[in-house]
Design a protein around this motif. Structure first.
Motif, PDB file in Angstrom:
ATOM      1  N   ILE A  96      40.774  11.738  29.418  1.00  0.00           N
ATOM      2  CA  ILE A  96      40.446  10.330  29.614  1.00  0.00           C
ATOM      3  C   ILE A  96      40.801   9.899  31.033  1.00  0.00           C
ATOM      4  O   ILE A  96      41.752  10.396  31.634  1.00  0.00           O
ATOM      5  N   ILE A  97      40.000   8.994  31.561  1.00  0.00           N
ATOM      6  CA  ILE A  97      40.312   8.307  32.803  1.00  0.00           C
ATOM      7  C   ILE A  97      40.194   6.819  32.524  1.00  0.00           C
ATOM      8  O   ILE A  97      39.509   6.404  31.585  1.00  0.00           O
ATOM      9  N   GLY A  98      40.865   5.994  33.319  1.00  0.00           N
ATOM     10  CA  GLY A  98      40.797   4.557  33.095  1.00  0.00           C
ATOM     11  C   GLY A  98      41.597   3.808  34.133  1.00  0.00           C
ATOM     12  O   GLY A  98      42.378   4.390  34.890  1.00  0.00           O
ATOM     13  N   ASN A  99      41.417   2.496  34.146  1.00  0.00           N
ATOM     14  CA  ASN A  99      42.116   1.662  35.131  1.00  0.00           C
ATOM     15  C   ASN A  99      42.613   0.342  34.559  1.00  0.00           C
ATOM     16  O   ASN A  99      42.862  -0.609  35.291  1.00  0.00           O
ATOM     17  N   CYS A 100      42.778   0.263  33.239  1.00  0.00           N
ATOM     18  CA  CYS A 100      43.212  -0.944  32.523  1.00  0.00           C
ATOM     19  C   CYS A 100      42.120  -2.003  32.444  1.00  0.00           C
ATOM     20  O   CYS A 100      42.374  -3.135  32.022  1.00  0.00           O
ATOM     21  N   SER A 101      40.879  -1.629  32.835  1.00  0.00           N
ATOM     22  CA  SER A 101      39.695  -2.440  32.547  1.00  0.00           C
ATOM     23  C   SER A 101      38.751  -1.689  31.619  1.00  0.00           C
ATOM     24  O   SER A 101      38.071  -2.290  30.796  1.00  0.00           O
ATOM     25  N   PHE A 102      38.712  -0.356  31.781  1.00  0.00           N
ATOM     26  CA  PHE A 102      37.871   0.463  30.907  1.00  0.00           C
ATOM     27  C   PHE A 102      38.458   1.864  30.801  1.00  0.00           C
ATOM     28  O   PHE A 102      39.303   2.267  31.604  1.00  0.00           O
ATOM     29  N   LEU A 103      38.003   2.581  29.797  1.00  0.00           N
ATOM     30  CA  LEU A 103      38.395   3.974  29.558  1.00  0.00           C
ATOM     31  C   LEU A 103      37.129   4.808  29.417  1.00  0.00           C
ATOM     32  O   LEU A 103      36.147   4.362  28.828  1.00  0.00           O
ATOM     33  N   ALA A 104      37.170   6.035  29.948  1.00  0.00           N
ATOM     34  CA  ALA A 104      36.046   6.956  29.775  1.00  0.00           C
ATOM     35  C   ALA A 104      36.574   8.318  29.370  1.00  0.00           C
ATOM     36  O   ALA A 104      37.664   8.725  29.792  1.00  0.00           O
ATOM     37  N   HIS A 105      35.800   9.037  28.554  1.00  0.00           N
ATOM     38  CA  HIS A 105      36.128  10.394  28.123  1.00  0.00           C
ATOM     39  C   HIS A 105      35.225  11.370  28.875  1.00  0.00           C
ATOM     40  O   HIS A 105      34.002  11.248  28.829  1.00  0.00           O
ATOM     41  N   VAL A 106      35.849  12.339  29.538  1.00  0.00           N
ATOM     42  CA  VAL A 106      35.116  13.345  30.302  1.00  0.00           C
ATOM     43  C   VAL A 106      35.259  14.687  29.594  1.00  0.00           C
ATOM     44  O   VAL A 106      36.375  15.208  29.441  1.00  0.00           O
ATOM     45  N   ASN A 107      34.145  15.246  29.170  1.00  0.00           N
ATOM     46  CA  ASN A 107      34.162  16.523  28.469  1.00  0.00           C
ATOM     47  C   ASN A 107      34.327  17.686  29.452  1.00  0.00           C
ATOM     48  O   ASN A 107      33.968  17.580  30.623  1.00  0.00           O
TER      49      ASN A 107
END
Length: 593
Positions: free
Chosen positions: A10-21
């Motif tokens: 996961i990556i994120g910045n406290c506004s959104f989260l994304a999952h990178v396979n």
């Protein structure tokens, strides 16, 4: 059966989260909020979930890792043509005396060796896969229309190659910047590199400002970084997980939407971050809870939306295949309707340091007496009431030991708060309610088996009652605490060191997977009662149940060690951090300040 683990970071910045396979695809990304529709949702449907991948032709090998002490994720792809690295991150750093945290996903593609050919596929969707976003060419960008606000991909790769999904030779560093709402209006290369440097610096400074003991420090750091980006900083809400409908086990039907703020879960998250010296998250959460408190005339819900929404109607999306074909896919969560009476106590405990830790200026807390009195009145209203309990039984109510324990603990916290502000009436009320809660807890005690059952009049055992030891209701040095722990481990511990929540039937039958945080509670309890060698051995055993990036799921299959449930689960990372903290104290390990 083969062991199943989630293949994403996961990556994120406290506004959104994304999952990178590991296969480079953005498997999950919801915009503009954690609980919005996915833009990429391949986790739940390979076709209607869209795709954002950067792949070579044919077979390839993949290696994935975080840049040390950051939420910046690297994926290296190799085949017979060469090797390249993708660095994925969500920008976060200080700018203009506040945090810069845009709805922007940056993907940097670097050549390592050879002359690999790569193909970019960018196929965003909206309305949970019902709406394909239409691409339109710009000079060096592609606009995707059809979502509430414009999504733009800015790149130095020829836009025709991206739209046509055509292979191109990678012979220099390339950038892909995907934005929602506000497009990038700055130099591409320099901006991407600057944002990367500043984001790395931000995360490493955040870790440097943490007080983390030397006991399994690397694991605690990764869990802390994962937890941090589960807070929606705009309001202070903290979500249980970034995903929805990942099943507790295949075919279970136990597929839930966890993209909301559970007041109970947040207590545990705040506690774990406090242990490593981070209080900003608690102060932001205080504002979130205050807004909810003074808008609620009756009782708290167990969970709210990330901006305090109360109606979280649960709907099933029939058109989506589900994770590995596991239906149903749910959005919303019917648990918002439940009566769960432990939450008042947990709100009180989670904010206790604001009134007892002299690093905070107590006089800055406005309306303290009113706020504490309000919560005590909620405890008084519900203290004799049956509820759905911590595990959110949908059609079963009981006088749960766990619920009354946290009313007891919350009243203990309220008593300390009231003493700090010098309010005698609140002190007296807190003590009276604490004593009433203790009566219900003692009614759960089975003297023949020397154990506290999960509810008054019930014979069943439940891992949540481990909290009787962890919250110091039971003196950890007492025989009663030690006997209670022995009875629980005898019934609920698995041969592989995992722990069931309970083994009796609920609304969906008997659970088939273990709940990971319960195993970490067990480790904590072992440390508390003085069985330190057992605690360390059990803790080390649990580390094998992470994925390749030290990220943990909600549930683990006892037989295969497979990861199931929503991922990564904030609860599980909290469990690891609190267990490590408890062991470190017992070992008297140094804390690095």
């Amino acid at each position: 059966m083969e062991k199943h683990t989630y293949q994403t970071g996961i990556i994120g910045n406290c506004s959104f989260l994304a999952h990178v396979n590991k296969n480079t695809n953005i498997d999950w990304l919801c915009w503009p909020r954690f609980d919005s529709s996915f833009v990429f949702g391949g986790l739940l449907d390979k076709q209607k979930g869209g795709e954002f991948s950067i792949l070579p032709e044919g077979e390839f090998e993949s290696k994935q890792y975080y840049l040390e002490n950051t939420n910046v994720l690297c994926t290296e792809i190799s085949n017979n043509e060469g090797t390249y690295k993708i660095t994925d991150f969500a920008p976060r750093f200080n700018k203009f005396e506040r945090y810069f945290k845009p709805l922007m996903l940056i993907r940097k593609i670097e050549l390592i060796n050879g002359t690999p050919r790569i193909r970019i596929k960018c196929r965003p969707f909206y309305d949970y896969g019902l709406k394909i976003l239409k691409p339109s060419r710009g000079s060096s960008h592609i606009d995707y229309t059809g979502s509430p606000e414009e999504i733009r991909l800015t790149t130095n790769i020829p836009v025709n190659y991206v739209i046509d999904e055509q292979f191109t030779i990678l012979n220099e560093t390339k950038y892909l910047i995907l934005t929602y709402g506000s497009p990038l209006e700055a130099p591409l290369n320099n901006t991407a590199e600057q944002f990367l440097r500043e984001t790395i610096t931000y995360w490493r400074l955040w870790i440097k400002h943490s007080s983390i003991a030397s006991f399994y420090q690397k694991n605690v750091i990764r869990s802390a970084l994962a937890l941090k980006i589960h807070q929606y900083e705009d309001t202070g809400a903290i979500i249980a997980a970034s995903t929805t409908s990942l099943p507790e086990y295949p075919g279970s039907g136990r597929n839930w939407d966890y993209r909301y703020c559970w007041l109970r879960d947040t207590f545990y998250v705040i506690t774990s971050l406090n242990h490593i010296g981070h209080f900003e998250e608690m102060e932001r959460y205080f504002s979130y809870v205050s807004d909810i408190s003074f808008s609620e005339k009756e009782r708290y819900q167990p969970l709210y939306g990330i901006t305090g929404e109360k109606l979280l109607n649960e709907n099933i999306l029939e058109h989506l295949d589900g994770y590995l074909g596991n239906k149903p896919v749910r959005i919303g969560n019917q648990a918002y309707e439940h009566i769960q009476n432990d939450i008042y106590g947990q709100v009180l405990i989670s904010l206790l340091p604001l009134y007892t830790d002299h690093r905070f200026v107590f006089s800055e807390r406005k309306d303290s007496a009113r706020w504490i009195g309000y919560l005590l009145s909620k405890v008084e209203l519900t203290i004799d009431e049956k509820d759905a309990g911590i595990w959110e039984f949908r059609n079963i109510t009981n006088t749960h030991c766990y619920s009354n324990l946290f009313q007891w603990a919350g009243c203990s916290a309220a008593e300390k708060m009231a003493r700090s502000i010098g309010d005698e009436a609140l002190i007296e009320k807190a003590i009276s309610l604490k004593d009433r809660a203790a009566v219900h807890i003692e009614n759960c005690y089975d003297p023949e088996r020397k154990v506290y059952t999960h509810a008054v009049g019930s014979p069943h055992l439940d891992a949540s009652t481990l909290q009787l030891i962890l919250m110091n209701y039971l003196d950890p040095t007492s025989d009663r605490a030690k006997d209670h722990l022995i009875a629980l481990e005898k019934e609920l511990e698995t041969p592989n060191g995992l722990f069931y929540r309970y083994l009796h039937s609920d609304d969906f039958g008997k659970p088939k997977t273990t709940f990971l945080i319960c195993a970490f509670w067990y480790v904590e309890a072992l440390a508390c009662v003085g069985r330190l060698d057992d605690a360390i051995r059990k803790f080390e055993n649990l580390l094998q149940y992470s994925n390749h990036l030290l990220l943990f799921s909600e549930d683990v299959d006892e037989e295969t060690g497979s990861q199931w449930g929503n991922f990564p689960q904030a609860y599980s990372h909290v469990g690891l951090m609190n267990a490590a903290y408890r062991i470190a104290i017992k070992l008297d390990r140094p804390v690095f300040l």
